[in-house]
Design a protein around this motif. Structure first.
Motif, PDB file in Angstrom:
ATOM      1  N   GLU A   1      -8.054   2.242  -0.777  1.00  0.00           N
ATOM      2  CA  GLU A   1      -6.790   2.590  -0.120  1.00  0.00           C
ATOM      3  C   GLU A   1      -5.695   2.906  -1.138  1.00  0.00           C
TER       4      GLU A   1
ATOM      5  N   LEU B   1      -6.655  -3.527  -2.331  1.00  0.00           N
ATOM      6  CA  LEU B   1      -6.406  -2.147  -1.905  1.00  0.00           C
ATOM      7  C   LEU B   1      -7.197  -1.155  -2.761  1.00  0.00           C
TER       8      LEU B   1
ATOM      9  N   LYS C   1       0.829  -1.206   0.000  1.00  0.00           N
ATOM     10  CA  LYS C   1       0.000   0.000   0.000  1.00  0.00           C
ATOM     11  C   LYS C   1       0.862   1.255   0.000  1.00  0.00           C
TER      12      LYS C   1
END
Length: 627
Positions: A365, A360, A334
């Motif tokens: 995110e 993700l 990430k």
């Protein structure tokens, strides 16, 4: 947007082909009103790179985009994996060779097999295959092996650097590969670092000029039609940024002793190389004030992509992102994606990367725009690299092979220009050819493993079993001993002893000492004094009373202050590579010594540890001539 499953259940025939050809996730080609197939714009080489990228990107699904962002190791992926997952790149790490052998054809066949997997995907996006060709095409048996960068820094010849880049690129292309992870643009400030020999100089200005010249040789001139194509390859300037500034010279260490203003000096070589056309940048393992650069948004996105205007792709180092948050793969990925890494050198865990990154994005995110930016940059370089038109190996280059006489002549020139004469008592050099008796001492005088150093055939160099005993015949070429015998001629007697026995009665002794091969992680040293075996060798030859010419093969200056008084001549030979005859060229005076130190040579370890350069043994820029 209509879901793909629904589209396939409703639309049929030409209507289906016409619609999905321009929709996200559709086929790469369309049909006209007559049902005749039209070539998709991204496949049209007459269009600009940007138009081709703009056409291709919207056709891609999220899965296809994320697939483009991974670079597995060749031993953990198959051609079918590339087809199924839409993988964008593959690499060979140091010593990672084809299973069939280590000849150009073996490499070309392997890369082409992977490429066929990529070309059989829905959109036919080719892979870009990467390798560490850092001093020539050093993984490949028979390739021309040039001096390591520290020697090229001593030669300081920009035209020569371009020629080395051109020769290396041609040999890389001869194996079907179009991308090399080179050159290093670090300007090492602590020579304890085990990658010092990969730096051209301790001065970032020198590094920028030499590295940029090599980039131009590898890639071609930025405005040329064959830029990145044909006999040229994509370069990767590395490691952005500060890997030569770490505390204690620690590999993968932390930068704390330098201000942001001082770090800016070490960013300038990247700016210069980007201006010269560098199309990929590799990120450093190191940290700045505790923040791993693989997760540093400021350095990657704001500085590199923003202030420096870099439009190519940013690649991670080998498993570099996983160091951001150890034992937390998801968090590491990430942060590194969001920091601006585009292509992930993730040798074995690439499947986990794909599923993690998709999750993700689904959870918001990682933004889809960040994914699009990464893939845009990767596709841009692939188009520039000519891979869509010529994805497979050029069989004419494969047949020509590697290590030809023309390239070896360039390497020999580089060797002789890299030699730095540090002492020449009573003008013992140049050596006399006629009616003289020369004694050559030291196993390193006749051993290609020692002579070529790290990153040669295997990661750490020395032998195919890395960290093994350096092999005399590791690579084809000319050892220093062979070069001396060749140059000496019939009227000069040349004797050799590995341990120095038998020197008495000769006119001069050429004693070859130096470091064993090493590369990253295994090359850091707390003590840069000579090896005891080399001290014993020097003492044995000294006891014979024969004048000594000492050649030091090393990846950095060594501490030899105590031994220097016993040497009649001292030459820094660095790590010359496959053409040891270049050393003999200057020993016998056929060519003048022109090399100058690109690093300060310390008197003792205290000077290294305290960065004290006020009273060194030899200053940067020092180098004698014989006349």
């Amino acid at each position: 947007m209509v879901k793909r499953g629904l589209k396939h259940s409703i639309l049929t025939g030409l209507t289906l082909l016409a619609l999905v050809g321009t929709s996200i996730g559709g086929p790469s080609n369309t049909v006209d009103a007559r049902g005749k197939e039209k070539i998709a714009p991204y496949k049209n080489p007459k269009l600009s790179v940007e138009k081709r990228v703009d056409d291709l990107l919207p056709r891609m699904t999220l899965d296809e985009k994320i697939g483009q962002m991974v670079q597995p190791e060749r031993n953990s992926v198959t051609a079918n994996d590339i087809k199924v997952y839409g993988i964008g790149s593959v690499l060979s790490g140091g010593g990672s060779l084809p299973t069939t052998g280590n000849k150009p054809a073996d490499w070309a066949n392997m890369v082409d097999d992977f490429q066929r997997g990529a070309r059989s995907t829905r959109l036919g996006i080719p892979i870009i295959y990467g390798i560490d060709a850092v001093h020539g095409h050093n993984n490949v048996y028979g390739a021309t092996i040039f001096p390591h960068n520290i020697g090229l820094g001593a030669a300081n010849d920009l035209k020569l650097m371009k020629r080395i880049g051109q020769a290396t690129a041609e040999e890389v292309r001869a194996t079907g590969i179009s991308y090399t992870f080179a050159p290093v643009l670090a300007a090492p400030q602590n020579i304890r670092w085990g990658r010092t020999y990969e730096g051209y100089s301790e001065d970032p200005k020198d590094t920028g000029k030499l590295g940029s010249a090599l980039v131009e040789g590898l890639q071609g001139e930025k405005n040329d039609p064959d830029f990145l194509k044909g006999k040229h390859v994509a370069a990767s300037i590395k490691h952005f940024v500060g890997d030569g500034l770490t505390e204690g010279g620690d590999d993968q260490g932390n930068v704390t002793e330098y201000t942001e203003k001082e770090i800016q000096k070490h960013i300038k070589p990247y700016k210069e190389a980007i201006k010269a056309g560098a199309r990929t940048v590799m990120v450093t393992y190191s940290s700045i004030n505790g923040l791993k650069t693989h997760g540093d948004y400021h350095m990657i996105t704001e500085v590199l992509k923003g202030e420096l205007g870099f439009t190519g792709f940013v690649i991670s180092d080998y498993n570099g992102p996983q160091q951001i948050a150890p034992n937390d793969f998801r968090e590491s990925i990430k942060r590194s994606v969001n920091a601006g890494i585009d292509l992930f050198m993730i040798p074995n865990d690439w499947r986990q990367f794909i599923t993690t990154t998709k999750e993700l994005v689904a959870k918001g995110e990682v933004s889809e725009s960040r994914i699009d930016d990464a893939v845009t940059r990767i596709l841009r370089v692939k188009f520039e690299n000519g891979l869509f038109e010529k994805p497979y190996a050029d069989q004419d280059l494969v047949a020509k092979g590697v290590g030809g006489a023309e390239h070896r002549a360039i390497a020999r020139e580089a060797v002789r220009k890299s030699q730095v004469l540090l002492k020449n008592k009573n003008h013992i050099l140049p050596l006399q050819k006629k009616n003289s008796k020369i004694f050559v001492a030291g196993k390193k005088a006749d051993n290609m493993g020692y002579q070529a150093g790290g990153w040669t055939i295997s990661w750490q160099g020395g032998s195919p079993q890395w960290m093994g005993k350096p092999e005399k015949d590791l690579i084809p070429g000319t050892t220093i001993l062979e070069g001396i015998k060749e140059k000496a001629g019939k009227n000069t007697k040349v004797d050799f002893s590995e341990d120095g026995t038998g020197a008495k009665g000769h006119d001069v002794a050429v004693v070859v000492i130096g470091e064993p091969p090493y590369a990253e992680m295994f090359g850091d040293r707390d003590d840069l004094g000579l090896l005891q075996e080399d001290i014993d060798l020097l003492n044995k030859v000294k006891a014979s009373g024969v004048p000594m010419v000492v050649l030091l093969q090393s990846g950095r200056p060594m501490i030899l202050t105590e031994q220097l008084k016993d040497m009649d001549a001292l030459v820094a030979s660095w790590l010359p590579g496959s053409e040891g005859g270049g050393v003999a060229d200057v020993l016998f005076g056929d060519y003048q010594f022109t090399g100058k130190l690109s690093f300060t040579w310390p008197r003792n370890m205290e000077q290294i540890n305290t960065h004290d350069k006020t009273n060194p043994l030899f200053k940067k820029g020092f180098g004698l001539r014989t006349k």
